[in-house]
Design a protein around this motif. Structure first.
Motif, PDB file in Angstrom:
ATOM      1  N   LEU A 131      35.354  55.980  17.510  1.00  0.00           N
ATOM      2  CA  LEU A 131      34.541  55.004  18.241  1.00  0.00           C
ATOM      3  C   LEU A 131      35.360  53.764  18.583  1.00  0.00           C
ATOM      4  CD1 LEU A 131      31.769  54.240  19.338  1.00  0.00           C
ATOM      5  CD2 LEU A 131      31.200  53.313  17.086  1.00  0.00           C
ATOM      6  N   TRP A 132      36.185  53.320  17.652  1.00  0.00           N
ATOM      7  CA  TRP A 132      37.021  52.151  17.903  1.00  0.00           C
ATOM      8  C   TRP A 132      38.004  52.417  19.033  1.00  0.00           C
ATOM      9  CZ3 TRP A 132      37.480  47.266  17.894  1.00  0.00           C
ATOM     10  CH2 TRP A 132      38.728  46.632  17.892  1.00  0.00           C
ATOM     11  N   GLU A 133      38.577  53.616  19.075  1.00  0.00           N
ATOM     12  CA  GLU A 133      39.538  53.968  20.116  1.00  0.00           C
ATOM     13  C   GLU A 133      38.867  54.124  21.484  1.00  0.00           C
ATOM     14  OE1 GLU A 133      42.894  54.211  19.942  1.00  0.00           O
ATOM     15  OE2 GLU A 133      42.695  53.431  17.900  1.00  0.00           O
ATOM     16  N   LEU A 134      37.573  54.260  21.494  1.00  0.00           N
ATOM     17  CA  LEU A 134      36.823  54.303  22.749  1.00  0.00           C
ATOM     18  C   LEU A 134      36.462  52.897  23.211  1.00  0.00           C
ATOM     19  CD1 LEU A 134      35.403  56.156  24.857  1.00  0.00           C
ATOM     20  CD2 LEU A 134      33.379  56.074  23.385  1.00  0.00           C
ATOM     21  N   TYR A 135      36.175  52.036  22.253  1.00  0.00           N
ATOM     22  CA  TYR A 135      35.717  50.682  22.565  1.00  0.00           C
ATOM     23  C   TYR A 135      36.865  49.740  22.919  1.00  0.00           C
ATOM     24  CZ  TYR A 135      33.857  45.993  21.763  1.00  0.00           C
ATOM     25  OH  TYR A 135      33.516  44.680  21.887  1.00  0.00           O
ATOM     26  N   LYS A 136      37.952  49.783  22.164  1.00  0.00           N
ATOM     27  CA  LYS A 136      39.002  48.777  22.316  1.00  0.00           C
ATOM     28  C   LYS A 136      39.860  49.025  23.554  1.00  0.00           C
ATOM     29  CE  LYS A 136      42.932  50.725  19.779  1.00  0.00           C
ATOM     30  NZ  LYS A 136      43.944  50.468  18.729  1.00  0.00           N
ATOM     31  N   THR A 137      40.368  47.948  24.106  1.00  0.00           N
ATOM     32  CA  THR A 137      41.274  48.035  25.241  1.00  0.00           C
ATOM     33  C   THR A 137      42.565  48.725  24.799  1.00  0.00           C
ATOM     34  OG1 THR A 137      40.385  45.992  26.180  1.00  0.00           O
ATOM     35  CG2 THR A 137      42.545  46.721  26.977  1.00  0.00           C
ATOM     36  N   GLY A 138      42.989  49.746  25.536  1.00  0.00           N
ATOM     37  CA  GLY A 138      44.196  50.483  25.180  1.00  0.00           C
ATOM     38  C   GLY A 138      43.978  51.582  24.175  1.00  0.00           C
ATOM     39  N   GLY A 139      42.725  51.797  23.734  1.00  0.00           N
ATOM     40  CA  GLY A 139      42.427  52.872  22.798  1.00  0.00           C
ATOM     41  C   GLY A 139      42.660  54.232  23.440  1.00  0.00           C
ATOM     42  N   ILE A 140      43.007  55.213  22.621  1.00  0.00           N
ATOM     43  CA  ILE A 140      43.368  56.523  23.154  1.00  0.00           C
ATOM     44  C   ILE A 140      42.203  57.176  23.893  1.00  0.00           C
ATOM     45  CG2 ILE A 140      42.818  57.714  20.992  1.00  0.00           C
ATOM     46  CD1 ILE A 140      45.179  59.577  21.569  1.00  0.00           C
ATOM     47  N   ASN A 141      40.987  56.981  23.418  1.00  0.00           N
ATOM     48  CA  ASN A 141      39.828  57.553  24.101  1.00  0.00           C
ATOM     49  C   ASN A 141      39.493  56.790  25.380  1.00  0.00           C
ATOM     50  OD1 ASN A 141      39.273  59.710  22.348  1.00  0.00           O
ATOM     51  ND2 ASN A 141      38.166  58.379  20.937  1.00  0.00           N
ATOM     52  N   ARG A 142      39.650  55.463  25.357  1.00  0.00           N
ATOM     53  CA  ARG A 142      39.400  54.677  26.561  1.00  0.00           C
ATOM     54  C   ARG A 142      40.421  55.018  27.647  1.00  0.00           C
ATOM     55  NH1 ARG A 142      37.095  49.728  28.493  1.00  0.00           N
ATOM     56  NH2 ARG A 142      35.893  49.506  26.582  1.00  0.00           N
TER      57      ARG A 142
END
Length: 214
Positions: free
Chosen positions: A93-104
């Motif tokens: 969830l953090w990797e989706l939310y944060k700028t530069g996250g792998i999911n984002r």
């Protein structure tokens, strides 16, 4: 990257290149164990209540002690196996939310113009998913705590009620998790060889579209 960053990437996200180039996130591999154990624990509690209060089930009264112990042990195993699932799910969830996250970044690849909308929807679903899991974890912790000194670990009426609520909660949570994967494609083909295939497929699709446009 520091040691902690490397551990986070490898253990929580499943992002590593050696000894194999991994394409599979960690979280989906961790959810089956707590879901199985907690479902078994809640079912045992409901069965325990049913045997005591529903006539057709009275024949199973001699097994009440075993059912109580089975439910109690399953609950403990569910709590223990929930820990890696909670940490890896929080990382996803953090990797989706944060700028530069792998999911984002993966959503930015697949939806260059509308990625923010898809990210926002997925984050909301992820928050509901996580909240339901947190409620179930809290209920299971409470059930373990109040039953640990009860002879035979027999559940009270309150334990049974909470188990019924938690059973519905984890079922809904599992559905939301499936929506994140199959509906929103979170974590799908985001790294390793799978990502290479996704990029190659997008290039082929774009080339075909350009050819038709000419």
């Amino acid at each position: 990257m520091g040691i902690l960053d490397n551990l986070y990437s490898v253990v929580e996200l499943g992002h590593f290149e050696w000894p194999v180039r991994n394409s599979h996130p960690t979280h989906p591999m961790t959810v089956h164990f707590p879901l199985t154990f907690l479902s078994a624990a809640y079912t045992a509690d409901l069965l325990h209540y049913g045997i005591q209060h529903l006539g057709p089930l009275a024949r199973f009264t001699p097994y009440l002690a075993d059912i109580s112990k089975f439910g109690y042990v399953s609950n403990i195993l569910g709590l223990l196996t929930s820990i890696p699932s909670i940490t890896s799910g929080s990382a996803e969830l953090w990797e989706l939310y944060k700028t530069g996250g792998i999911n984002r970044k993966d959503k930015e690849l697949t939806h260059p113009k509308s990625h923010q909308e898809y990210v926002d929807r997925s984050v909301r679903i992820g928050l509901y998913h996580g909240a339901l899991n947190a409620v179930a974890f809290s209920i299971s912790t409470y059930n373990w705590w109040v039953r640990r000194k009860v002879p035979g670990f027999h559940p009270t009426g309150g334990n049974v009620l909470l188990s019924a609520i938690a059973m519905g909660g984890i079922a809904l949570s599992a559905g939301l998790g499936g929506e994140l994967v199959y509906g929103k494609a979170v974590g799908v083909q985001r790294m390793g060889y799978a990502r290479d295939e996704k990029i190659e497929g997008r290039k082929e699709g774009q080339a075909l579209a350009d050819a038709k446009a000419q």
